[in-house]
Design a protein around this motif. Structure first.
Motif, short mmCIF file in Angstrom:
data_model
loop_
_atom_site.label_atom_id
_atom_site.label_comp_id
_atom_site.label_asym_id
_atom_site.label_seq_id
_atom_site.Cartn_x
_atom_site.Cartn_y
_atom_site.Cartn_z
N LEU A 107 27.10 11.73 -33.02
CA LEU A 107 27.91 11.99 -31.82
C LEU A 107 27.23 11.44 -30.57
N SER A 108 25.94 11.71 -30.44
CA SER A 108 25.18 11.21 -29.28
C SER A 108 25.17 9.69 -29.25
N ALA A 109 24.94 9.08 -30.40
CA ALA A 109 24.89 7.63 -30.47
C ALA A 109 26.20 7.01 -30.01
N ARG B 290 24.41 7.27 -14.24
CA ARG B 290 25.77 6.90 -14.65
C ARG B 290 26.12 7.45 -16.03
N THR B 291 25.12 7.62 -16.88
CA THR B 291 25.35 8.05 -18.25
C THR B 291 25.39 9.57 -18.39
N LEU B 292 24.58 10.27 -17.62
CA LEU B 292 24.43 11.71 -17.74
C LEU B 292 25.76 12.48 -17.72
N PRO B 293 26.69 12.21 -16.81
CA PRO B 293 27.94 12.98 -16.83
C PRO B 293 28.70 12.86 -18.15
N HIS B 294 28.63 11.71 -18.79
CA HIS B 294 29.32 11.52 -20.06
C HIS B 294 28.63 12.26 -21.21
N VAL B 295 27.31 12.30 -21.15
CA VAL B 295 26.55 13.06 -22.15
C VAL B 295 26.85 14.56 -22.00
N LEU B 296 26.86 15.03 -20.75
CA LEU B 296 27.16 16.44 -20.51
C LEU B 296 28.59 16.79 -20.92
N GLU B 297 29.53 15.90 -20.65
CA GLU B 297 30.93 16.15 -21.04
C GLU B 297 31.07 16.24 -22.55
N ALA B 298 30.41 15.35 -23.27
CA ALA B 298 30.47 15.39 -24.74
C ALA B 298 29.89 16.70 -25.26
N SER B 299 28.81 17.15 -24.65
CA SER B 299 28.19 18.41 -25.04
C SER B 299 29.12 19.59 -24.75
N THR B 300 29.75 19.57 -23.59
CA THR B 300 30.68 20.63 -23.20
C THR B 300 31.89 20.66 -24.13
N ARG B 301 32.40 19.48 -24.47
CA ARG B 301 33.54 19.38 -25.38
C ARG B 301 33.20 20.00 -26.73
N LEU B 302 32.02 19.68 -27.25
CA LEU B 302 31.58 20.25 -28.53
C LEU B 302 31.46 21.77 -28.41
N HIS B 303 30.88 22.25 -27.32
CA HIS B 303 30.71 23.68 -27.12
C HIS B 303 32.06 24.39 -27.13
N ARG B 304 33.06 23.77 -26.49
CA ARG B 304 34.40 24.38 -26.46
C ARG B 304 35.01 24.50 -27.86
N GLU B 305 34.65 23.58 -28.74
CA GLU B 305 35.18 23.61 -30.11
C GLU B 305 34.52 24.69 -30.96
#
Length: 166
Positions: free
Chosen positions: A41-43, A125-140
């Motif tokens: 997922l991170s990759a 520039r990358t950090l917000p996208h990494v945080l969003e992916a993490s938040t999305r996973l947490h919501r699931e």
């Protein structure tokens, strides 16, 4: 839904060794499987920003220590990797313009590493996208108390670290 490979493996072990306590083996298998899935997922997120996972790890460590350059020899511990892997990684990031190495003025035998302005911009520039992916996973993960899971994993890490002398 994909089959639970760990469950299948444990059932196979259980059929061969019905009296064995396989709880620890199942735990290890689940952690290993989760790590592979999380790495994938991170990759994927990082690839969208032209970064590899290890590049993100180095940039993140240097960003968190941006108040002063990091001694090259300390990076292995901070990155949780073998010291021999650090030199190659830093050289590759230096070629990309994300980090800079300098000789420590206090000790010419030590090399200091710091983010460049380009490295800081790449991370920002990358950090917000990494945080969003993490938040999305947490919501699931409905019904999972991640704070409690994190606390338990931290406790396990502490026990293992004490055993290995780290």
């Amino acid at each position: 839904m994909t089959p639970d490979a760990v469950k299948t493996a444990i059932e196979q072990w259980r059929s061969e060794h019905p009296d064995a306590d396989l709880t620890g083996l199942e735990f290890n298998g689940r952690l290993h499987a989760l790590q592979r899935q999380l790495d994938a997922l991170s990759a994927g997120v990082l690839a969208e920003h032209d970064l590899l996972t290890w590049e993100w790890d180095v940039l993140s460590v240097l960003w968190r220590h941006r108040e002063s350059p990091v001694v090259m020899s300390a990076l292995g511990n901070l990155l949780l990797i073998a010291p021999g892997s650090v030199t190659n990684r830093i050289a590759r990031l230096e070629q990309r313009g994300f980090v800079a190495r300098t000789v420590d003025p206090a000790s010419r035998r030590r090399v200091l590493v710091a983010l460049t302005a380009d490295g800081e911009r790449k991370l920002a520039r990358t950090l917000p996208h990494v945080l969003e992916a993490s938040t999305r996973l947490h919501r699931e993960l409905v019904g999972v108390d991640l704070a409690q899971v994190n606390e338990q994993l931290s406790m396990i890490a502490g026990i293992l670290s004490a055993r290995s002398g780290d």
